[in-house]
Scaffold this motif. Structure first.
Motif, short mmCIF file in Angstrom:
data_model
loop_
_atom_site.label_atom_id
_atom_site.label_comp_id
_atom_site.label_asym_id
_atom_site.label_seq_id
_atom_site.Cartn_x
_atom_site.Cartn_y
_atom_site.Cartn_z
N LYS A 280 38.21 43.92 89.84
CA LYS A 280 39.59 44.45 89.78
C LYS A 280 39.59 45.93 89.38
O LYS A 280 40.24 46.75 90.01
CB LYS A 280 40.44 43.62 88.80
CG LYS A 280 40.45 42.13 89.14
CD LYS A 280 41.28 41.32 88.17
CE LYS A 280 40.80 41.39 86.71
NZ LYS A 280 39.46 40.81 86.50
N SER A 281 38.84 46.24 88.32
CA SER A 281 38.78 47.65 87.90
C SER A 281 38.09 48.49 88.97
O SER A 281 38.48 49.64 89.21
CB SER A 281 38.03 47.78 86.57
OG SER A 281 38.72 47.11 85.55
N VAL A 282 37.09 47.91 89.61
CA VAL A 282 36.40 48.63 90.70
C VAL A 282 37.41 48.96 91.81
O VAL A 282 37.42 50.08 92.33
CB VAL A 282 35.21 47.79 91.23
CG1 VAL A 282 34.73 48.29 92.58
CG2 VAL A 282 34.07 47.79 90.21
N PHE B 123 44.34 53.43 81.70
CA PHE B 123 43.06 52.74 81.57
C PHE B 123 43.17 51.53 80.66
O PHE B 123 44.08 51.43 79.84
CB PHE B 123 41.99 53.68 81.01
CG PHE B 123 41.50 54.68 82.00
CD1 PHE B 123 40.46 54.37 82.86
CD2 PHE B 123 42.09 55.92 82.08
CE1 PHE B 123 40.01 55.30 83.78
CE2 PHE B 123 41.65 56.86 83.01
CZ PHE B 123 40.61 56.54 83.86
N GLN B 124 42.20 50.64 80.81
CA GLN B 124 42.19 49.38 80.08
C GLN B 124 42.32 49.57 78.58
O GLN B 124 43.11 48.91 77.94
CB GLN B 124 40.89 48.65 80.41
CG GLN B 124 40.93 47.20 80.11
CD GLN B 124 39.84 46.46 80.88
OE1 GLN B 124 39.37 46.91 81.92
NE2 GLN B 124 39.44 45.33 80.35
N ASN B 125 41.57 50.50 78.01
CA ASN B 125 41.66 50.67 76.55
C ASN B 125 42.60 51.81 76.16
O ASN B 125 42.60 52.23 75.02
CB ASN B 125 40.27 50.85 75.93
CG ASN B 125 39.28 51.35 76.93
OD1 ASN B 125 39.67 51.87 77.97
ND2 ASN B 125 38.01 51.21 76.65
N VAL C 101 47.59 50.48 86.62
CA VAL C 101 47.52 50.00 85.24
C VAL C 101 46.48 48.89 85.13
O VAL C 101 46.58 47.88 85.81
CB VAL C 101 48.89 49.45 84.78
CG1 VAL C 101 48.87 49.16 83.29
CG2 VAL C 101 50.02 50.42 85.11
N ASP C 102 45.49 49.13 84.28
CA ASP C 102 44.40 48.15 84.15
C ASP C 102 44.59 47.34 82.87
O ASP C 102 44.44 47.86 81.76
CB ASP C 102 43.06 48.88 84.13
CG ASP C 102 41.91 47.97 84.55
OD1 ASP C 102 42.13 46.75 84.67
OD2 ASP C 102 40.80 48.48 84.76
N GLU C 103 44.93 46.07 83.03
CA GLU C 103 45.10 45.13 81.92
C GLU C 103 45.99 45.64 80.79
O GLU C 103 45.53 45.83 79.67
CB GLU C 103 43.73 44.68 81.40
CG GLU C 103 42.93 44.01 82.52
CD GLU C 103 41.79 43.13 82.02
OE1 GLU C 103 41.81 42.75 80.84
OE2 GLU C 103 40.92 42.81 82.83
N PRO C 104 47.27 45.81 81.09
CA PRO C 104 48.19 46.35 80.08
C PRO C 104 48.35 45.43 78.86
O PRO C 104 48.66 45.92 77.78
CB PRO C 104 49.53 46.47 80.82
CG PRO C 104 49.42 45.58 82.01
CD PRO C 104 47.97 45.57 82.37
MG LIG Z 1 38.42 45.37 84.51
#
Ligand SMILES: [Mg+2]
Ligand SMILES: Nc1ncnc2c1ncn2[C@@H]1O[C@H](COP(=O)(O)OP(=O)(O)O)[C@@H](O)[C@H]1O
Length: 242
Positions: free
Chosen positions: A40-42, A84-86, A161-164
């Motif tokens: 997913k992030s890729v 980003f995720q973090n 948006v990655d894993e909000p």
């Molecule tokens: Mg990811």
């Protein structure tokens, strides 16, 4: 519009994206679901040109970003916000300076205009009073909001948006979802990666499930609810957080 056109990507012998084709109409919200490590992030990194596909094309507003050089990519990225995720803020800058950062980097606005705009973006996410605070003094949810303000600083037409919900409690997570829905109402195209099905339902006009490099299901939440594929059912019935 965001389009992945027969995109494949491998790392060594591991084919992470396998001939993925996907269209995300302007002004809609697309949610990408999938287990950890499915790519997913890729996929998001391809959309913003941080990774290049082995085969296939990425089109942003109809334009193939493959042939672009670094300068061309920078130009495209101005129109794409990335959370980003973090949600890494710059720890040594105030919240206001964080929100102002893209404006300093990519515009010729005066200091005064930059400050006003950054202040407005923070107000949009309910952080009008945190302008002079340091990131270390914010809660996890506030950091995520500040990162959202920064991602929206240049009024991008597309927001990734990655894993909000990662690391947030359910109530804070719902507040972030509401902010994302507001962005969509304001016309921003959203591409959101999440494990959180309640979030996916709240945000997504369309959802898709990535598994073994392929999109195994795609549709509205109620269409996926009716999907007979066991993996899709397992996902749609989970209430999973993070
Ligand atoms: Mg990811
Ligand atoms: N830069 C990279 N180099 C090598 N392998 C990578 C790289 N980025 C991601 N991967 C691999 O690709 C797969 C998908 O990763 P990722 O997209 O981060 O998964 P997720 O769906 O959890 O976001 C994982 O197996 C990961 O190890």
């Amino acid at each position: 519009m965001v389009r992945l056109d027969h995109v494949s990507k491998s790392f060594g012998t591991h084919r992470v994206l396998d001939d993925v084709t996907l269209d995300i109409p302007k002004g809609t919200a697309f949610v990408l679901l999938g287990r950890s490590g499915t790519g997913k992030s890729v996929a998001l990194r391809h959309i913003i040109g941080l990774m290049r596909p082995d085969a296939g094309r990425i089109l942003i507003e109809g334009r193939d970003i493959g042939p672009l050089d670094a300068r061309g990519l920078t130009e495209v990225r101005k129109h794409i916000g990335f959370l980003f995720q973090n949600a890494a803020l710059f720890d040594s800058m105030t919240v206001g300076e964080n929100a102002a950062f893209p404006l300093r980097r990519h515009t010729r606005l005066s200091d005064h205009e930059i400050r006003d705009r950054a202040q407005q973006k923070l107000a949009d996410v309910g952080l009008e009073r945190e302008f002079d605070k340091m990131p270390a003094d914010l809660s996890g949810g506030m950091k995520k909001r500040a990162a959202l303000a920064r991602a929206m600083a240049l009024d991008p037409g597309i927001l990734l948006v990655d894993e909000p919900s990662a690391g947030l409690d359910p109530i804070t997570s719902r507040e972030i979802d509401e902010l994302l829905v507001e962005r969509k109402r304001a016309g921003t195209t959203l591409v959101v990666v999440t494990h959180n099905i309640p979030s996916a339902r709240a945000i997504g006009d369309e959802l898709a499930l990535l598994h073994d490099g392929r999109l195994v299901a795609r549709g509205t939440a109620s269409e996926l609810d009716r999907d007979r594929e066991p993996l899709v059912q397992a996902f749609m019935r989970s209430q999973g957080g993070g």
